[in-house]
Design a protein around this motif. Structure first.
Motif, short mmCIF file in Angstrom:
data_model
loop_
_atom_site.label_atom_id
_atom_site.label_comp_id
_atom_site.label_asym_id
_atom_site.label_seq_id
_atom_site.Cartn_x
_atom_site.Cartn_y
_atom_site.Cartn_z
N ASP A 50 0.82 -1.22 0.00
CA ASP A 50 0.00 0.00 0.00
C ASP A 50 0.85 1.26 0.00
O ASP A 50 0.35 2.35 -0.27
N GLU A 51 2.14 1.16 0.26
CA GLU A 51 3.02 2.32 0.29
C GLU A 51 3.64 2.63 -1.08
O GLU A 51 4.31 3.65 -1.23
N GLU A 83 -5.28 0.29 7.57
CA GLU A 83 -5.65 1.70 7.61
C GLU A 83 -5.46 2.38 6.25
O GLU A 83 -5.92 3.50 6.05
N ARG A 84 -4.78 1.70 5.32
CA ARG A 84 -4.57 2.26 3.99
C ARG A 84 -5.23 1.38 2.93
O ARG A 84 -4.74 1.26 1.82
N SER A 87 -5.84 2.63 -0.76
CA SER A 87 -4.77 2.98 -1.69
C SER A 87 -4.87 2.04 -2.90
O SER A 87 -5.67 1.11 -2.93
#
Length: 148
Positions: A50-51, A83-84, A87
């Motif tokens: 997700d990053e 929490e992401r 994305s």
């Protein structure tokens, strides 16, 4: 982790993603995972996918869609921060989403890792610094910049 004799993942089975991870790095990883070869039955894992930047995520999804046609028996796990979940990568692969809760007790996981990270013959190595002759350890402090 069903047996202490099962090995830890090798360097080519894990991709630790950051916002700086390039499309080339993700592409190489996906090719290792999705192009059939005689490498055995490895389980490939992308951590913190997700990053990835939006551009890298888009290119990764395109490549995945293209390559998965060549191999129907791949083993790929994509771990993301819940929490992401909105994305790009978690959204693109949402039909495969599984909310994961560790199935093993923490003590059992720690024993498994200790089995693999213990130095067999203690010597004057860095392993003697860590508790119980472990070759890895975590050093932390509540105060920033105190010489860790």
């Amino acid at each position: 982790m069903n047996s202490p004799n099962q090995p830890l993942p090798t360097f080519d089975e894990v991709l630790l993603c950051t916002p700086q991870t390039t499309a080339e790095q993700v592409g190489l990883f996906l090719r290792r995972c999705l192009i059939p070869c005689s490498g055995g039955e490895k389980i490939y894992t992308m951590l913190y996918a997700d990053e990835l930047s939006y551009d890298v995520s888009c290119r990764a999804e395109e490549l995945f869609q293209h390559l998965q046609r060549y191999n129907s028996t791949y083993r790929l796990i994509i771990l993301c921060n819940c929490e992401r979940e909105h994305s790009y990568i978690p959204s693109a692969f949402s039909q495969y989403k599984v909310h994961m809760i560790p199935q093993r007790p923490l003590a059992e996981i720690q024993r498994y890792l200790q089995h693999h990270y213990r130095v067999a013959q203690p010597s004057s190595s860095a392993a003697s610094v860590f508790k119980d002759n472990m070759c890895v350890g975590i050093v932390s402090s509540k105060r920033a910049g105190v010489g860790k």
